[in-house]
Design a protein around this motif. Structure first.
Motif, short mmCIF file in Angstrom:
data_model
loop_
_atom_site.label_atom_id
_atom_site.label_comp_id
_atom_site.label_asym_id
_atom_site.label_seq_id
_atom_site.Cartn_x
_atom_site.Cartn_y
_atom_site.Cartn_z
N LEU A 300 6.47 14.58 6.42
CA LEU A 300 5.36 13.72 6.82
C LEU A 300 4.80 14.23 8.15
CD1 LEU A 300 6.86 10.17 6.13
CD2 LEU A 300 5.35 11.49 4.65
N PRO A 301 3.72 14.99 8.13
CA PRO A 301 3.12 15.47 9.38
C PRO A 301 2.38 14.34 10.09
CG PRO A 301 1.84 16.24 7.51
CD PRO A 301 3.01 15.50 6.95
N MET A 302 2.81 14.00 11.30
CA MET A 302 2.36 12.76 11.95
C MET A 302 1.62 13.02 13.25
SD MET A 302 5.90 10.59 11.43
CE MET A 302 5.14 8.98 11.34
N GLY A 303 0.89 11.99 13.65
CA GLY A 303 0.36 11.90 15.01
C GLY A 303 -0.63 12.97 15.40
N PHE A 304 -1.48 13.44 14.45
CA PHE A 304 -2.45 14.50 14.73
C PHE A 304 -1.73 15.75 15.25
CE2 PHE A 304 -5.78 11.02 15.70
CZ PHE A 304 -6.09 10.92 14.36
N ASN A 305 -0.83 16.29 14.45
CA ASN A 305 -0.03 17.41 14.92
C ASN A 305 -0.69 18.77 14.69
OD1 ASN A 305 0.26 17.84 12.17
ND2 ASN A 305 2.49 17.93 12.20
N VAL A 317 -8.44 17.38 6.77
CA VAL A 317 -8.39 15.97 6.38
C VAL A 317 -6.99 15.65 5.87
CG1 VAL A 317 -9.33 14.21 4.86
CG2 VAL A 317 -10.84 15.96 5.79
N GLY A 318 -6.48 14.48 6.24
CA GLY A 318 -5.21 14.02 5.71
C GLY A 318 -4.03 14.76 6.30
N ASP A 319 -3.03 15.04 5.44
CA ASP A 319 -1.80 15.65 5.92
C ASP A 319 -2.01 17.03 6.52
OD1 ASP A 319 -0.51 13.41 5.09
OD2 ASP A 319 0.65 14.35 3.49
N SER A 320 -3.04 17.74 6.10
CA SER A 320 -3.27 19.08 6.66
C SER A 320 -3.57 19.00 8.15
CB SER A 320 -4.41 19.78 5.93
OG SER A 320 -5.64 19.12 6.14
N ALA A 321 -4.06 17.84 8.61
CA ALA A 321 -4.33 17.63 10.03
C ALA A 321 -3.25 16.77 10.69
CB ALA A 321 -5.69 16.96 10.23
N GLY A 322 -2.19 16.42 9.95
CA GLY A 322 -1.13 15.58 10.51
C GLY A 322 -1.60 14.17 10.79
N VAL A 324 -0.76 11.30 9.34
CA VAL A 324 0.15 10.19 9.06
C VAL A 324 0.39 9.39 10.34
CG1 VAL A 324 2.48 9.57 8.31
CG2 VAL A 324 1.25 11.44 7.18
N SER A 325 0.38 8.08 10.23
CA SER A 325 0.51 7.22 11.41
C SER A 325 1.88 7.38 12.06
CB SER A 325 0.32 5.76 11.02
OG SER A 325 0.70 4.90 12.08
N PRO A 326 1.93 7.63 13.36
CA PRO A 326 3.23 7.71 14.05
C PRO A 326 3.89 6.35 14.20
CG PRO A 326 1.45 7.87 15.64
CD PRO A 326 0.81 7.87 14.28
N TRP A 327 3.18 5.28 13.93
CA TRP A 327 3.73 3.93 14.03
C TRP A 327 4.46 3.52 12.76
CZ3 TRP A 327 3.90 1.32 18.48
CH2 TRP A 327 2.97 1.62 19.48
N ARG A 371 -12.24 8.86 18.26
CA ARG A 371 -12.73 7.53 18.66
C ARG A 371 -12.00 6.44 17.89
NH1 ARG A 371 -15.72 3.41 17.20
NH2 ARG A 371 -16.10 4.28 15.12
N ARG A 372 -11.77 6.67 16.59
CA ARG A 372 -11.14 5.65 15.77
C ARG A 372 -9.63 5.53 16.01
NH1 ARG A 372 -13.89 5.13 9.86
NH2 ARG A 372 -16.06 5.57 10.46
N TRP A 373 -8.95 6.66 16.14
CA TRP A 373 -7.50 6.64 16.13
C TRP A 373 -6.84 7.28 17.34
CZ3 TRP A 373 -7.92 9.10 10.67
CH2 TRP A 373 -8.25 8.13 9.75
N GLY A 374 -7.62 7.92 18.20
CA GLY A 374 -7.03 8.69 19.28
C GLY A 374 -6.07 7.90 20.14
N ARG A 375 -6.50 6.77 20.64
CA ARG A 375 -5.64 5.97 21.52
C ARG A 375 -4.45 5.38 20.76
NH1 ARG A 375 -10.78 3.21 24.59
NH2 ARG A 375 -10.79 4.56 26.42
N HIS A 376 -4.68 4.91 19.56
CA HIS A 376 -3.62 4.32 18.76
C HIS A 376 -2.54 5.36 18.46
CE1 HIS A 376 -1.84 2.55 14.99
NE2 HIS A 376 -1.85 1.48 15.76
N TYR A 377 -2.94 6.56 18.09
CA TYR A 377 -1.98 7.62 17.78
C TYR A 377 -1.31 8.14 19.05
CZ TYR A 377 -2.94 8.13 12.80
OH TYR A 377 -3.01 7.93 11.45
N ARG A 378 -2.05 8.22 20.12
CA ARG A 378 -1.44 8.71 21.37
C ARG A 378 -0.34 7.76 21.83
NH1 ARG A 378 -5.80 9.59 23.45
NH2 ARG A 378 -5.94 11.74 22.74
N LEU A 379 -0.61 6.46 21.76
CA LEU A 379 0.41 5.47 22.12
C LEU A 379 1.56 5.50 21.11
CD1 LEU A 379 1.16 3.23 24.10
CD2 LEU A 379 -0.04 1.61 22.61
N GLY A 380 1.25 5.71 19.83
CA GLY A 380 2.29 5.79 18.81
C GLY A 380 3.19 7.00 19.00
#
Length: 451
Positions: A300-305, A317-322, A324-327, A371-380
């Motif tokens: 599971l590639p997570m957190g914009f890896n 897009v999707g798993d190719s960009a990692g 998956v939610s780190p939360w 904009r949509r997920w950056g802060r949420h994923y960074r905190l996750g």
């Protein structure tokens, strides 16, 4: 290996689709991979009038390792795609049931104005097939049995197509387009060939699941999550959780997800699952005799890896960009949402002539994802590194938290990223304030072509 194409510019494939000289095809956009990300991207592109070819190495139906569960955010994307979620095969759920240290609590999905108040389950065996069929119905050209081998680039290092092998005889073929969407899953082969490496600081999570026949739990209205599991090898708390998801067809999906901390080493999911299953009630029937599939696992590639999400004509897009939610480990909803953003970005970009203006439009894709997920994923990612990857979810589901409905509802919305904007209630307001305190950061760019 990257194939150079010195005879084509970046806009040479625009216009009506036609057979290429090498037996392949030309289009405005190629989508590599027909999972939820790829099929959603192809569907939205086709609806926007873009000529798109969808390439898939396998056939349908097919198995995929997944929890098979969708939160309301994922359900929202299915509705936007026009999927009939009232048709047979879908199982609705009211929320989540968390189990920890002998306590259990049920949390209903919030009733928000911006999305549905229920989740869904459906096996990936026909879920991917269903999405791909909708993409074809919208006008996308699906080509199965086509394994992409390498990108084709022009002299400037910009992707202008892909090479592939097709059919049982693995005949070489070339597909051409000025833009390519990489939705080829955790392997991310297209991105790797273009020089986009995974961030080594981000840990790769793993998951394992197995189907069991269980009439007693198959129609459970809640997704059940266990947070007090122990690793078989070390005896430490599992850096993740176990799940029991009802499928509504006489079966349940039972599995584990783990985000091991780099200091603790890998987790033996098979042995850990074997240690957990005897704790389940006998009347559930989760036994070897009732197993309906082998145990399968996946990364599971997570957190914009993987960055950047756009590079020289290639959108990840999707798993190719990692993605998956780190939360929570959820990935399908994020994949479909990102696919819609990518498709809208591409459609607007293709309305401009090839050149700097189009390139500027394409760079809005990673900006919008951030904009949509950056802060949420960074905190996750931070929570995963400091807490979840070290100690699992047990500290999060402290007895005081389990005894407080407001805290539980807030935690559930944080983990699943379900909230109204602007805020609907106090919980939304608190979560929005928390997110605003996290630095948004900027999408990473890559200025040099791969060697």
């Amino acid at each position: 290996m990257i194939t150079r194409d010195d005879g084509a510019g970046t806009d040479g494939a625009e216009g009506p689709s036609r057979e290429g000289a090498s037996g392949g095809e030309e289009a405005q956009v190629l989508v590599v991979g027909a999972g939820p990300a790829g099929s959603a991207a192809a569907l939205h592109l086709a609806r926007a009038g873009v000529d798109v070819v969808l390439l898939e190495k396998s056939g349908f139906p097919r198995e995929k390792v997944c929890g098979d569960g969708l939160t309301p955010r994922g359900v929202h994307q299915l509705v936007r795609m026009g999927i009939d979620i009232n048709a047979p095969g879908w199982m609705r759920n009211r929320g989540m049931r968390w189990v920890c240290e002998g306590r259990q609590v049920e949390i209903d999905w919030p009733r928000l104005g911006s999305g549905p108040d229920f989740g869904l389950t459906r096996t990936r065996r026909d879920f991917d097939d269903l999405l791909a069929a909708h993409a074809v119905a919208a006008g996308a050209r699906l080509r199965t049995g086509v394994r992409v081998t390498a990108p084709v680039t022009d002299r400037a290092g910009r992707i202008v197509g892909v090479t592939a092998v097709a059919g049982p005889d693995k005949e070489p073929v070339r597909f051409r387009a000025p833009l390519v969407v990489a939705a080829d899953g955790a392997s991310a082969r297209t991105a790797l060939h273009m020089g986009l490496e995974r961030d080594p600081k981000r840990t790769i999570a793993t998951a394992a699941r197995r189907y069991y026949r269980s009439e007693a739990r198959s129609h459970d209205p809640y997704l059940e999550l266990w947070a007090d599991l122990l690793c078989s090898r070390t005896g430490r708390d599992l850096p993740g959780y176990g799940w029991v998801f009802p499928l509504g067809d006489g079966r349940i999906n039972v599995g584990l997800g783990a985000l091991p901390h780099r200091d603790h080493g890998a987790v033996d999911l098979r042995a850990t699952l074997g240690r957990w299953l005897p704790r389940l009630p006998d009347d559930w029937g989760v036994t070897e005799e009732n197993a309906d599939s082998p145990l399968r696992s996946a990364a599971l590639p997570m957190g914009f890896n993987r960055h950047p999400q756009y590079h020289r004509g290639l959108l990840l897009v999707g798993d190719s960009a990692g993605m998956v939610s780190p939360w929570s480990g959820e990935g399908i909803g994020q994949a479909m949402e990102a696919a819609e953003v990518a498709a809208e970005t591409i459609a607007l970009a293709l309305a401009r002539p090839a050149g700097p203006g189009r390139e500027h439009a394409l760079r809005q894709y990673p900006a919008e994802i951030n904009r949509r997920w950056g802060r949420h994923y960074r905190l996750g990612n931070l929570a995963g590194d400091l807490v979840l990857g070290r100690y699992g979810y047990r500290p999060v589901l402290h007895p005081r938290v389990m005894a407080s409905p407001p805290l539980l509802r807030a935690l559930a919305r944080l983990l699943t990223h379900v909230a109204d904007e602007p805020p609907r209630d106090t919980i939304d307001a608190v979560l929005h304030t928390l997110m605003r305190a996290v630095p948004r950061g900027r999408p990473r760019a890559r200025s040099t072509p791969p060697s």
